[in-house]
Design a protein around this motif. Structure first.
Motif, PDB file in Angstrom:
ATOM      1  N   ALA A  99       0.858  -1.194   0.000  1.00  0.00           N
ATOM      2  CA  ALA A  99       0.000   0.000   0.000  1.00  0.00           C
ATOM      3  C   ALA A  99       0.886   1.233   0.000  1.00  0.00           C
ATOM      4  CB  ALA A  99      -0.911   0.012   1.227  1.00  0.00           C
ATOM      5  N   ALA A 100       0.399   2.300  -0.614  1.00  0.00           N
ATOM      6  CA  ALA A 100       1.118   3.571  -0.603  1.00  0.00           C
ATOM      7  C   ALA A 100       0.886   4.259   0.735  1.00  0.00           C
ATOM      8  CB  ALA A 100       0.640   4.458  -1.745  1.00  0.00           C
ATOM      9  N   VAL A 101       1.937   4.911   1.247  1.00  0.00           N
ATOM     10  CA  VAL A 101       1.884   5.577   2.548  1.00  0.00           C
ATOM     11  C   VAL A 101       2.495   6.969   2.413  1.00  0.00           C
ATOM     12  CG1 VAL A 101       2.606   5.480   4.967  1.00  0.00           C
ATOM     13  CG2 VAL A 101       2.108   3.355   3.741  1.00  0.00           C
ATOM     14  N   VAL A 102       1.818   7.955   2.971  1.00  0.00           N
ATOM     15  CA  VAL A 102       2.358   9.317   3.061  1.00  0.00           C
ATOM     16  C   VAL A 102       2.688   9.598   4.523  1.00  0.00           C
ATOM     17  CG1 VAL A 102       1.938  11.776   2.706  1.00  0.00           C
ATOM     18  CG2 VAL A 102       0.993  10.097   1.103  1.00  0.00           C
ATOM     19  N   LEU A 103       3.879  10.109   4.776  1.00  0.00           N
ATOM     20  CA  LEU A 103       4.300  10.489   6.118  1.00  0.00           C
ATOM     21  C   LEU A 103       4.468  12.000   6.168  1.00  0.00           C
ATOM     22  CD1 LEU A 103       7.101   7.793   6.584  1.00  0.00           C
ATOM     23  CD2 LEU A 103       4.784   7.701   7.515  1.00  0.00           C
ATOM     24  N   ALA A 104       4.006  12.609   7.248  1.00  0.00           N
ATOM     25  CA  ALA A 104       4.147  14.062   7.415  1.00  0.00           C
ATOM     26  C   ALA A 104       4.434  14.374   8.875  1.00  0.00           C
ATOM     27  CB  ALA A 104       2.891  14.785   6.962  1.00  0.00           C
ATOM     28  N   LYS A 105       5.537  15.090   9.087  1.00  0.00           N
ATOM     29  CA  LYS A 105       5.916  15.495  10.441  1.00  0.00           C
ATOM     30  C   LYS A 105       6.044  17.011  10.504  1.00  0.00           C
ATOM     31  CE  LYS A 105       9.389  15.810  13.928  1.00  0.00           C
ATOM     32  NZ  LYS A 105      10.810  16.058  14.167  1.00  0.00           N
ATOM     33  N   PRO A 106       5.352  17.661  11.452  1.00  0.00           N
ATOM     34  CA  PRO A 106       5.518  19.112  11.598  1.00  0.00           C
ATOM     35  C   PRO A 106       6.973  19.467  11.890  1.00  0.00           C
ATOM     36  CG  PRO A 106       3.619  18.340  12.847  1.00  0.00           C
ATOM     37  CD  PRO A 106       4.348  17.119  12.380  1.00  0.00           C
ATOM     38  N   LYS A 107       7.534  20.388  11.116  1.00  0.00           N
ATOM     39  CA  LYS A 107       8.937  20.751  11.278  1.00  0.00           C
ATOM     40  C   LYS A 107       9.166  21.391  12.650  1.00  0.00           C
ATOM     41  CE  LYS A 107      10.065  21.452   6.380  1.00  0.00           C
ATOM     42  NZ  LYS A 107      10.446  22.443   5.343  1.00  0.00           N
ATOM     43  N   VAL A 155      -3.683  12.457  23.889  1.00  0.00           N
ATOM     44  CA  VAL A 155      -2.702  13.255  24.636  1.00  0.00           C
ATOM     45  C   VAL A 155      -1.990  14.240  23.713  1.00  0.00           C
ATOM     46  CG1 VAL A 155      -0.676  13.209  26.150  1.00  0.00           C
ATOM     47  CG2 VAL A 155      -2.320  11.313  26.207  1.00  0.00           C
ATOM     48  N   THR A 156      -1.477  13.745  22.603  1.00  0.00           N
ATOM     49  CA  THR A 156      -0.613  14.552  21.744  1.00  0.00           C
ATOM     50  C   THR A 156      -1.380  15.609  20.956  1.00  0.00           C
ATOM     51  OG1 THR A 156       0.830  12.609  21.539  1.00  0.00           O
ATOM     52  CG2 THR A 156       1.254  14.441  20.050  1.00  0.00           C
ATOM     53  N   VAL A 158      -2.037  21.033  15.426  1.00  0.00           N
ATOM     54  CA  VAL A 158      -1.665  20.944  14.013  1.00  0.00           C
ATOM     55  C   VAL A 158      -1.745  19.500  13.518  1.00  0.00           C
ATOM     56  CG1 VAL A 158       0.830  20.680  14.441  1.00  0.00           C
ATOM     57  CG2 VAL A 158       0.038  21.666  12.287  1.00  0.00           C
ATOM     58  N   ILE A 159      -1.559  18.542  14.415  1.00  0.00           N
ATOM     59  CA  ILE A 159      -1.636  17.132  14.016  1.00  0.00           C
ATOM     60  C   ILE A 159      -3.035  16.812  13.488  1.00  0.00           C
ATOM     61  CG2 ILE A 159      -1.525  14.744  14.864  1.00  0.00           C
ATOM     62  CD1 ILE A 159       0.630  15.756  16.866  1.00  0.00           C
ATOM     63  N   ALA A 160      -4.059  17.301  14.169  1.00  0.00           N
ATOM     64  CA  ALA A 160      -5.428  17.082  13.711  1.00  0.00           C
ATOM     65  C   ALA A 160      -5.675  17.774  12.370  1.00  0.00           C
ATOM     66  CB  ALA A 160      -6.416  17.597  14.753  1.00  0.00           C
ATOM     67  N   ALA A 217      -1.481  18.438  -0.921  1.00  0.00           N
ATOM     68  CA  ALA A 217      -2.489  19.099  -0.081  1.00  0.00           C
ATOM     69  C   ALA A 217      -1.901  19.626   1.225  1.00  0.00           C
ATOM     70  CB  ALA A 217      -3.622  18.126   0.228  1.00  0.00           C
ATOM     71  N   LEU A 218      -0.666  19.248   1.515  1.00  0.00           N
ATOM     72  CA  LEU A 218      -0.004  19.693   2.753  1.00  0.00           C
ATOM     73  C   LEU A 218       0.913  20.890   2.509  1.00  0.00           C
ATOM     74  CD1 LEU A 218       0.978  16.171   4.174  1.00  0.00           C
ATOM     75  CD2 LEU A 218      -1.066  17.514   4.699  1.00  0.00           C
ATOM     76  N   ALA A 219       0.810  21.487   1.336  1.00  0.00           N
ATOM     77  CA  ALA A 219       1.729  22.574   0.951  1.00  0.00           C
ATOM     78  C   ALA A 219       1.663  23.767   1.898  1.00  0.00           C
ATOM     79  CB  ALA A 219       1.446  23.013  -0.481  1.00  0.00           C
ATOM     80  N   ASP A 220       0.521  24.009   2.504  1.00  0.00           N
ATOM     81  CA  ASP A 220       0.378  25.165   3.389  1.00  0.00           C
ATOM     82  C   ASP A 220       0.879  24.895   4.807  1.00  0.00           C
ATOM     83  OD1 ASP A 220      -0.711  26.674   1.363  1.00  0.00           O
ATOM     84  OD2 ASP A 220      -2.793  26.214   1.899  1.00  0.00           O
ATOM     85  N   PHE A 221       1.247  23.645   5.072  1.00  0.00           N
ATOM     86  CA  PHE A 221       1.786  23.283   6.388  1.00  0.00           C
ATOM     87  C   PHE A 221       3.312  23.297   6.341  1.00  0.00           C
ATOM     88  CE2 PHE A 221      -2.365  21.263   6.211  1.00  0.00           C
ATOM     89  CZ  PHE A 221      -2.895  21.514   7.463  1.00  0.00           C
ATOM     90  N   SER A 222       3.924  23.577   7.468  1.00  0.00           N
ATOM     91  CA  SER A 222       5.382  23.463   7.585  1.00  0.00           C
ATOM     92  C   SER A 222       5.700  22.048   8.056  1.00  0.00           C
ATOM     93  CB  SER A 222       5.917  24.492   8.581  1.00  0.00           C
ATOM     94  OG  SER A 222       7.320  24.365   8.729  1.00  0.00           O
ATOM     95  N   VAL A 223       5.883  21.157   7.083  1.00  0.00           N
ATOM     96  CA  VAL A 223       6.058  19.739   7.403  1.00  0.00           C
ATOM     97  C   VAL A 223       7.183  19.115   6.588  1.00  0.00           C
ATOM     98  CG1 VAL A 223       3.695  19.256   8.176  1.00  0.00           C
ATOM     99  CG2 VAL A 223       4.237  19.139   5.731  1.00  0.00           C
ATOM    100  N   GLU A 224       7.783  18.089   7.153  1.00  0.00           N
ATOM    101  CA  GLU A 224       8.637  17.170   6.397  1.00  0.00           C
ATOM    102  C   GLU A 224       7.722  16.081   5.877  1.00  0.00           C
ATOM    103  OE1 GLU A 224      12.552  16.131   8.396  1.00  0.00           O
ATOM    104  OE2 GLU A 224      11.380  16.831  10.113  1.00  0.00           O
TER     105      GLU A 224
END
Length: 289
Positions: A166-174, A223-224, A230-232, A271-278
């Motif tokens: 399956a394809a997976v996208v990972l995104a972490k707030p910088k 908790v997180t 921003v995670i939500a 779609a995550l272009a507006d977020f500051s993410v890796e």
């Protein structure tokens, strides 16, 4: 010069539930853990200069001292085998740092596998897992990876059949790092609205990623996410862009999305272009043979 190269795969949690608190202070967990293709490369070679263990990395901000899990893994195996180590370990990093993806744990597991070959110890996977459990709860899984049920504090593993690709996208707030210890300390079962159904996840692993969606979940989101909303927002953007499901991995802050294919994964990333993410587009990978 003799060198050994190992691949250290990141992991995600398809489901993470907490059963209760243990007498040793840890939490009793029930998780489905899954390896993904985002990976570090570990290169082991002869040390230079005096005997000992040296670590080098290409990632700024990552310690190369005795507090690095890769160093601790080499030190533990050398002590166990009665070896005076003289090795250099290069960590070529791609897994996001402090991300809930078991990057440090996977590096440590790769060092155990690699030094087992380098020193010709011929330890089997069970022996390596027992050593790994002394270093951290995720490290035993990372010895072979793939798809596994993890119980106890995470170190008791039941290997499962590999999940369908399956394809997976990972995104972490910088710049965002989350303390795993802090998250577990602040966990309150009373705040959980949706918990994963681990036995149903097991039953549907071979039915494809979409079939898993009703049974997935991560109770640590309670908790997180309140601490880092921003995670939500990232989860919502991924779902709005066509993800089957989006979920925080481990204690966070990385979010992963299951996607129908690589094209959909690219759309989700856009779609995550507006977020500051890796971000990274990767895929499910199987057990290390």
């Amino acid at each position: 010069m003799k060198t050994i190269t190992e691949t250290a795969y990141a992991k995600i949690n398809l489901g993470l539930d907490i059963i209760g608190k243990r007498s040793d202070g840890y939490h009793e967990v029930s998780m489905i853990m899954q390896s993904v293709g985002l990976s570090d490369e570990i290169v082991i070679s002869a040390g230079q200069g005096k005997e000992g263990i040296t670590i080098a990395t290409d990632m700024a901000g990552l310690s190369c001292g005795s507090d690095n899990l890769a160093y601790k893994a080499a030190e533990l195996l050398a002590r166990y085998a009665g070896i005076n180590p003289h090795v250099h370990i290069a960590l070529k990093k791609k897994i996001f740092l402090a991300a809930g993806l078991a990057g440090g744990s996977s590096d440590a597991a790769a060092v155990l596998r690699g030094l087992n070959k380098y020193w010709r110890l011929n330890l089997n996977a069970d022996e390596l897992r027992r050593l790994a459990a002394q270093l951290g709860s995720d490290i035993p899984f990372c010895i072979e990876g793939g798809t596994a049920l993890a119980t106890g504090r995470g170190e008791i593993l039941t290997q499962l059949d590999d999940l369908s690709p399956a394809a997976v996208v990972l995104a972490k707030p910088k710049g965002l790092e989350v303390s795993t210890a802090w998250v577990y300390q602040h966990y309150n079962k009373g705040r959980v609205v949706h918990a994963p159904c681990i036995w149903q996840l097991q039953a549907h692993l071979q039915d494809g990623a979409r079939a898993l969606v009703p049974y997935m979940g991560n109770v640590l989101e309670t908790v997180t996410i309140p601490a880092h909303p921003v995670i939500a927002s990232i989860k919502a953007a991924m779902l709005g862009a066509g993800a089957y499901y989006a979920l925080m991995s481990g204690s966070g802050p990385t979010v992963f999305a299951l996607a129908p294919d690589q094209e959909a994964a690219a759309n989700i990333t856009a779609a995550l272009a507006d977020f500051s993410v890796e971000t990274a587009i990767t895929t499910i990978v199987g057990r290390i043979k």
